[in-house]
Every structure is written in structure tokens, then in C-alpha cells.
Design an enzyme around this catalytic site. Sequence first.
Site, PDB file in Angstrom:
ATOM      1  N   ASP A  19      -7.360  42.793   2.024  1.00  0.00           N
ATOM      2  CA  ASP A  19      -7.267  41.118   1.586  1.00  0.00           C
ATOM      3  C   ASP A  19      -6.249  40.621   0.351  1.00  0.00           C
ATOM      4  O   ASP A  19      -6.768  41.059  -0.567  1.00  0.00           O
ATOM      5  CB  ASP A  19      -8.307  41.149   1.659  1.00  0.00           C
TER       6      ASP A  19
ATOM      7  N   GLY B 175       0.175  31.371  13.327  1.00  0.00           N
ATOM      8  CA  GLY B 175       1.028  31.252  14.297  1.00  0.00           C
ATOM      9  C   GLY B 175       1.755  30.435  15.154  1.00  0.00           C
ATOM     10  O   GLY B 175       2.587  29.286  13.562  1.00  0.00           O
TER      11      GLY B 175
ATOM     12  N   ALA C 241       9.509  26.169   7.574  1.00  0.00           N
ATOM     13  CA  ALA C 241      10.726  24.333   8.494  1.00  0.00           C
ATOM     14  C   ALA C 241       9.340  23.717   8.309  1.00  0.00           C
ATOM     15  O   ALA C 241       9.451  22.204   8.588  1.00  0.00           O
ATOM     16  CB  ALA C 241      11.535  24.880  10.145  1.00  0.00           C
TER      17      ALA C 241
ATOM     18  N   TYR D   8      -1.224  24.152   7.448  1.00  0.00           N
ATOM     19  CA  TYR D   8       0.169  25.045   6.988  1.00  0.00           C
ATOM     20  C   TYR D   8       1.545  24.482   5.861  1.00  0.00           C
ATOM     21  O   TYR D   8       1.369  25.280   5.357  1.00  0.00           O
ATOM     22  CB  TYR D   8       0.401  25.612   8.307  1.00  0.00           C
TER      23      TYR D   8
ATOM     24  N   ASN E 287      11.600  29.775  13.075  1.00  0.00           N
ATOM     25  CA  ASN E 287      11.192  30.068  14.233  1.00  0.00           C
ATOM     26  C   ASN E 287      11.844  31.167  14.578  1.00  0.00           C
ATOM     27  O   ASN E 287      11.858  31.253  15.035  1.00  0.00           O
ATOM     28  CB  ASN E 287      10.627  28.668  15.229  1.00  0.00           C
TER      29      ASN E 287
ATOM     30  N   LYS F  21       5.498  34.387  29.697  1.00  0.00           N
ATOM     31  CA  LYS F  21       4.849  34.033  30.916  1.00  0.00           C
ATOM     32  C   LYS F  21       5.776  34.014  32.401  1.00  0.00           C
ATOM     33  O   LYS F  21       5.700  34.305  33.382  1.00  0.00           O
ATOM     34  CB  LYS F  21       4.569  32.207  30.579  1.00  0.00           C
TER      35      LYS F  21
ATOM     36  N   GLN G  34      11.224  19.018  24.377  1.00  0.00           N
ATOM     37  CA  GLN G  34      11.209  19.234  22.630  1.00  0.00           C
ATOM     38  C   GLN G  34      11.812  20.047  22.148  1.00  0.00           C
ATOM     39  O   GLN G  34      12.224  21.418  23.101  1.00  0.00           O
ATOM     40  CB  GLN G  34       9.091  19.683  22.088  1.00  0.00           C
TER      41      GLN G  34
ATOM     42  N   ARG H 123      13.950  22.646  19.540  1.00  0.00           N
ATOM     43  CA  ARG H 123      13.938  23.748  18.470  1.00  0.00           C
ATOM     44  C   ARG H 123      15.046  24.952  18.369  1.00  0.00           C
ATOM     45  O   ARG H 123      16.285  24.212  19.077  1.00  0.00           O
ATOM     46  CB  ARG H 123      12.371  24.474  18.497  1.00  0.00           C
TER      47      ARG H 123
HETATM   48  P1  NAD Z   1       2.400  37.399  11.688  1.00  0.00           P
HETATM   49  O1  NAD Z   1       0.899  37.195  11.325  1.00  0.00           O
HETATM   50  O2  NAD Z   1       3.302  38.190  12.751  1.00  0.00           O
HETATM   51  O3  NAD Z   1       2.547  38.148   9.773  1.00  0.00           O
HETATM   52  C1  NAD Z   1       2.350  37.800   8.479  1.00  0.00           C
HETATM   53  C2  NAD Z   1       0.938  39.357   8.648  1.00  0.00           C
HETATM   54  O4  NAD Z   1       0.180  38.858   7.351  1.00  0.00           O
HETATM   55  C3  NAD Z   1       0.265  39.546   9.494  1.00  0.00           C
HETATM   56  O5  NAD Z   1       0.512  40.800   9.944  1.00  0.00           O
HETATM   57  C4  NAD Z   1      -1.132  39.743   8.882  1.00  0.00           C
HETATM   58  O6  NAD Z   1      -2.194  40.887   9.149  1.00  0.00           O
HETATM   59  C5  NAD Z   1      -0.897  39.438   7.180  1.00  0.00           C
HETATM   60  N1  NAD Z   1      -1.964  38.835   6.435  1.00  0.00           N
HETATM   61  C6  NAD Z   1      -2.840  37.583   6.380  1.00  0.00           C
HETATM   62  N2  NAD Z   1      -3.523  37.474   5.848  1.00  0.00           N
HETATM   63  C7  NAD Z   1      -3.846  38.576   4.849  1.00  0.00           C
HETATM   64  C8  NAD Z   1      -3.649  38.928   3.395  1.00  0.00           C
HETATM   65  N3  NAD Z   1      -5.086  37.928   2.977  1.00  0.00           N
HETATM   66  N4  NAD Z   1      -4.490  40.224   2.751  1.00  0.00           N
HETATM   67  C9  NAD Z   1      -3.200  40.635   3.613  1.00  0.00           C
HETATM   68  N5  NAD Z   1      -2.173  40.266   5.014  1.00  0.00           N
HETATM   69  C10 NAD Z   1      -2.356  39.657   5.226  1.00  0.00           C
HETATM   70  O7  NAD Z   1       3.807  36.420  11.150  1.00  0.00           O
HETATM   71  P2  NAD Z   1       5.273  35.923  11.133  1.00  0.00           P
HETATM   72  O8  NAD Z   1       5.690  36.042  11.982  1.00  0.00           O
HETATM   73  O9  NAD Z   1       5.685  37.474  10.435  1.00  0.00           O
HETATM   74  O10 NAD Z   1       5.407  35.034   9.441  1.00  0.00           O
HETATM   75  C11 NAD Z   1       5.815  36.513   8.049  1.00  0.00           C
HETATM   76  C12 NAD Z   1       5.788  34.833   6.972  1.00  0.00           C
HETATM   77  O11 NAD Z   1       7.105  34.225   7.468  1.00  0.00           O
HETATM   78  C13 NAD Z   1       4.617  34.375   7.105  1.00  0.00           C
HETATM   79  O12 NAD Z   1       3.728  34.128   5.747  1.00  0.00           O
HETATM   80  C14 NAD Z   1       4.468  33.111   7.671  1.00  0.00           C
HETATM   81  O13 NAD Z   1       4.414  32.117   7.240  1.00  0.00           O
HETATM   82  C15 NAD Z   1       6.269  32.956   7.850  1.00  0.00           C
HETATM   83  N6  NAD Z   1       7.080  32.158   8.404  1.00  0.00           N
HETATM   84  C16 NAD Z   1       6.978  32.735   9.893  1.00  0.00           C
HETATM   85  C17 NAD Z   1       7.738  31.718  11.435  1.00  0.00           C
HETATM   86  C18 NAD Z   1       8.341  32.479  11.842  1.00  0.00           C
HETATM   87  O14 NAD Z   1       8.522  31.641  13.163  1.00  0.00           O
HETATM   88  N7  NAD Z   1       8.082  33.766  12.704  1.00  0.00           N
HETATM   89  C19 NAD Z   1       7.904  31.223  10.881  1.00  0.00           C
HETATM   90  C20 NAD Z   1       8.484  29.900   8.964  1.00  0.00           C
HETATM   91  C21 NAD Z   1       6.927  30.600   8.643  1.00  0.00           C
HETATM   92  O1  GDC Z   2       4.338  27.476  19.215  1.00  0.00           O
HETATM   93  P1  GDC Z   2       5.977  26.874  18.586  1.00  0.00           P
HETATM   94  O2  GDC Z   2       7.314  28.140  18.583  1.00  0.00           O
HETATM   95  O3  GDC Z   2       5.581  26.645  17.224  1.00  0.00           O
HETATM   96  O4  GDC Z   2       6.395  25.562  19.666  1.00  0.00           O
HETATM   97  C1  GDC Z   2       7.334  25.358  19.929  1.00  0.00           C
HETATM   98  C2  GDC Z   2       7.416  24.405  21.118  1.00  0.00           C
HETATM   99  O5  GDC Z   2       7.115  25.174  22.058  1.00  0.00           O
HETATM  100  C3  GDC Z   2       5.972  23.248  20.768  1.00  0.00           C
HETATM  101  O6  GDC Z   2       6.296  22.323  21.143  1.00  0.00           O
HETATM  102  C4  GDC Z   2       4.957  23.683  22.267  1.00  0.00           C
HETATM  103  O7  GDC Z   2       4.358  22.714  22.830  1.00  0.00           O
HETATM  104  C5  GDC Z   2       6.207  24.232  22.744  1.00  0.00           C
HETATM  105  N1  GDC Z   2       5.735  25.719  24.232  1.00  0.00           N
HETATM  106  C6  GDC Z   2       5.747  24.970  25.730  1.00  0.00           C
HETATM  107  N2  GDC Z   2       4.867  26.695  25.687  1.00  0.00           N
HETATM  108  C7  GDC Z   2       3.564  27.718  24.853  1.00  0.00           C
HETATM  109  O8  GDC Z   2       3.657  28.718  26.015  1.00  0.00           O
HETATM  110  C8  GDC Z   2       4.502  26.862  24.945  1.00  0.00           C
HETATM  111  N3  GDC Z   2       2.875  28.259  23.879  1.00  0.00           N
HETATM  112  C9  GDC Z   2       4.193  28.140  22.781  1.00  0.00           C
HETATM  113  N4  GDC Z   2       3.830  28.070  21.328  1.00  0.00           N
HETATM  114  N5  GDC Z   2       4.994  26.894  22.511  1.00  0.00           N
HETATM  115  C10 GDC Z   2       5.202  26.256  23.486  1.00  0.00           C
HETATM  116  C11 GDC Z   2       6.574  26.519  14.444  1.00  0.00           C
HETATM  117  C12 GDC Z   2       5.622  27.042  13.840  1.00  0.00           C
HETATM  118  C13 GDC Z   2       4.985  28.402  12.347  1.00  0.00           C
HETATM  119  C14 GDC Z   2       6.489  28.141  12.185  1.00  0.00           C
HETATM  120  C15 GDC Z   2       7.671  27.273  13.204  1.00  0.00           C
HETATM  121  C16 GDC Z   2       9.126  27.092  11.719  1.00  0.00           C
HETATM  122  O9  GDC Z   2       6.006  24.989  15.164  1.00  0.00           O
HETATM  123  O10 GDC Z   2       4.136  27.301  14.259  1.00  0.00           O
HETATM  124  O11 GDC Z   2       4.691  28.733  11.817  1.00  0.00           O
HETATM  125  O12 GDC Z   2       6.765  27.579  10.702  1.00  0.00           O
HETATM  126  O13 GDC Z   2       7.156  25.855  13.100  1.00  0.00           O
HETATM  127  O14 GDC Z   2       9.890  26.378  12.329  1.00  0.00           O
HETATM  128  P2  GDC Z   2       6.236  24.523  16.191  1.00  0.00           P
HETATM  129  O15 GDC Z   2       7.453  25.149  17.004  1.00  0.00           O
HETATM  130  O16 GDC Z   2       6.055  23.492  17.106  1.00  0.00           O
END
Ligand code: NAD
Ligand code: GDC
Length: 343
Positions: A54, A79, A119, A150, A179, A201, A221, A223
Site C-alpha cells: 500500500d 476509475g 485532463a 479527483y 481518457n 455493452k 457528450q 470526448r
Molecule cells: P488503474 O485503476 O487501472 O490502475 C491504478 C492502479 O493503482 C490499480 O491497479 C490500483 O490497485 C493501484 N493502487 C491504487 N491505490 C494504491 C495504493 N495505495 N498502493 C499501491 N497501488 C495502488 O488506472 P489506470 O487507468 O491504469 O491509471 C493509471 C494512472 O493514470 C492513475 O494515476 C490515473 O489517475 C491516471 N489517469 C488515467 C487515465 C485513464 O484514462 N486511464 C486518465 C487520466 C489519468
Molecule cells: O467514464 P468516462 O470515460 O469518464 O465517461 C465519458 C463519458 O461517457 C461521460 O459523459 C459518460 O456519461 C459517458 N458514458 C455513456 N455511457 C457508460 O456506460 C457510459 N460508462 C461510462 N463510464 N461512461 C459512459 C474521465 C475520468 C478519468 C480520467 C479521464 C481523463 O472522465 O473518469 O478518471 O481522469 O476523464 O480524461 P470522463 O471522460 O467523464
Amino acid sequence: MVKKILVAGAGGFIGGHLVARLRERGDCEIRAVDIKPFDQWHQYFDDVESLCLDLRERPCCEKVVVGVDEIYNLAADMGGIGFIEGNKFACMVNVLINTNLLLTANEVGVERFFFSSSACVYRGDLQNSDQTNFALKESDAYPADPEDGYGWEKLFSERMCRHAMEDCGLITRVARFHNSYGSHGTWSGGREKAPAAICRKVAFASISGNHSIEIWGDGTQKRSFMYIDDNIEGMLRIMYSDISEPINLGSAEMVTINEMVSIAEDIAGIKLSRRYRADAPIGVAGRSSDNSMILERLNWEPSTSLYDGLAKTYEWIYDQVLGSVAKNSRIETAYGVSRLYAK
Ligand code: NAD
Ligand code: GDC
């Protein structure tokens, strides 16, 4: 001397792909760390030093930074919008991870430190329905008005990285991910982001024969979605660059969610009836990455088209859904979000 690289959050989506890429490159030693047990890691490699710790705990950080030359901090409790809107406190607690990693990295003389920002740090007023141009440039993070919970943690941690560099000499690099999507990521359970959710889905509809899909919001929306291979390539380029300020790492190809669903239908070869859930989380009205700075500084930008990236992602998620259906396990199909600290 072979470099030692720490990947924090290695059990996650981006972390797992980074470990895979560094392992393939074969020119460094890797230490992979995550809080999850190994059997929950998206990608686990027997020949990579892997630890289950952790990283909010300072002693755990002290343990993992020993002998390390570079750190990629990808560890966060995070997430899609369904998760971050419902777990703002948990998302802010992520600050302990980056703080303790920076403190311990400084103590042992780590050379370079990468922080995965988001972002979600950008001002909300530039992403609402009054806007027409949703391409966000780096200076649009101020005056500060990031995503609640966040986004504030990410912006604060960006600044901590800057001050660690200015005051302590640790070379920090910060990218704002837009994203990211691809295989070997979260595709169900409430933490998934839109690309994985839509692929799940559509796959479920294709397998079950129930040709309908639930979409959050009204689907207008907007993105941009970055394919994972571009995410990894961009991270490595930024890490070894001289870019000392936060920089966008995202695709400039902006689509509506409805358009993304149409792409997924085309990939799957089916047409679905669409049900819209007005009560589900929608986040900002629109967001995309202005890539002027990364083009100017690196002469490079993420370039995988959403169609091509989604085709590869859909293929992997389809297999996961098929496997779940075969095991008769429950698949998250409706809007459901887990609250980590709810009483
Ligand atoms: P992810 O949830 O798949 O991976 C993050 C990992 O961090 C997880 O496996 C989780 O178990 C681990 N973790 C969480 N708390 C922890 C702790 N206390 N100690 C050790 N491990 C821990 O997410 P991801 O999509 O791979 O994102 C990776 C990084 O990029 C994150 O910091 C996220 O905020 C950032 N990010 C991701 C996205 C995206 O679209 N995926 C967008 C913007 C920022
Ligand atoms: O979850 P997300 O990808 O995060 O959602 C994008 C858009 O897609 C939202 O407007 C959401 O309502 C729409 N959407 C429609 N159907 C569904 O079934 C669905 N599931 C999800 N998840 N979305 C759906 C993210 C953050 C991340 C990260 C990125 C950086 O926000 O959650 O942690 O930081 O941004 O770009 P999003 O893009 O709003």
C-alpha cells in the site's frame, strides 16, 4: 550500469502495459508494485520483481524506492466518471501515494519521477455546454477549477512535483492523460471508463442477442480517447524529454459518445436500439486535447484512430464477456458505482 525502474500501480491498466513495454525493451530492471493481490493484476510477469504493498504508507514507499533510478507513479484509487463522482474522498487520499513517493525518492536520490495527472485538472467552465471548442491547452488549468475530489488531487500533486524539482533537484515529469483505453484494463464493475463500458455493452448485446444498449446521459457528450500504445509511447518520450511543466497526453480526435457507440456497432457488425439514462453520471459536456505543445516540443502526438484502437479493444473485451457468460458470472450491465467509504 542497468537502470532500475519502479512502476507504481503496475497491477493496473496503464501500469501493466508500461511494465510489458519496459520488459520487451529489455534494457532495465523493473520493480512492479500494486496494492492489489497478484491474481487481480491486469498483467503479471513471473520474471518481474513484483510486490503487493500500500503506497499510501511511507514505510512501503521507503521499501520500494531502494536502489531505484526512475519512478513512474501510476498508482491511484480511480476509475471512470461513475467512480470518481461517487468517491471524491477516496480520490483525494491518493495524495498520500504521490507525497510519500516524492519524499522517499528525494531521500534516496532517484533521478527521474513521472506523475500521471489527468485532463480532470482543467477548468470546468471551459468544458460546459456553452462552449464550442473543447480542445484544452495546458494553460487552461488556471484559474483553478478542476473536477471535484479527483481533479483537485491531481492538480495539487502536479504542483508538489514542480516544487520537488525546484527545491530538491528531483527531475519530475507530468503528463495530463486524456481518457486512455485498450485491452487488459477495467471493463466492468463500476470503475470502467466509457470506451470499455461501451465495448462491453455491445459485446454483451451481440452474445445475448438482446440488441439494445444503455447509454449514460443523452450521448451528445464529447470526448477524445487515447489508445494505450500511444499512452505508453508518449509517457516514455515525456519522461526522457526536457519538458518540465505539465503537458497534455491525449488524442485530438473528438467524438460524441453516440458516435463512439456507432463505431462499436460497426466493429461488431450489429445495430442496437439505444436507451439513454439521464440519471447516470455524465461529467463535463465536452473535452479534448489541444496537442500544440506536444507537437512543438516532441514533434509527435497520439495518432491511433478511435476506430482502429476500439477494434483491438473490442476484440479483447468480447473475449472477456464471452468468458464471463460461459462462467455464468454476473456482468455489471446497469449503472452501478461502489462507494468505498459509505457506512
Ligand atoms: P488503474 O485503476 O487501472 O490502475 C491504478 C492502479 O493503482 C490499480 O491497479 C490500483 O490497485 C493501484 N493502487 C491504487 N491505490 C494504491 C495504493 N495505495 N498502493 C499501491 N497501488 C495502488 O488506472 P489506470 O487507468 O491504469 O491509471 C493509471 C494512472 O493514470 C492513475 O494515476 C490515473 O489517475 C491516471 N489517469 C488515467 C487515465 C485513464 O484514462 N486511464 C486518465 C487520466 C489519468
Ligand atoms: O467514464 P468516462 O470515460 O469518464 O465517461 C465519458 C463519458 O461517457 C461521460 O459523459 C459518460 O456519461 C459517458 N458514458 C455513456 N455511457 C457508460 O456506460 C457510459 N460508462 C461510462 N463510464 N461512461 C459512459 C474521465 C475520468 C478519468 C480520467 C479521464 C481523463 O472522465 O473518469 O478518471 O481522469 O476523464 O480524461 P470522463 O471522460 O467523464
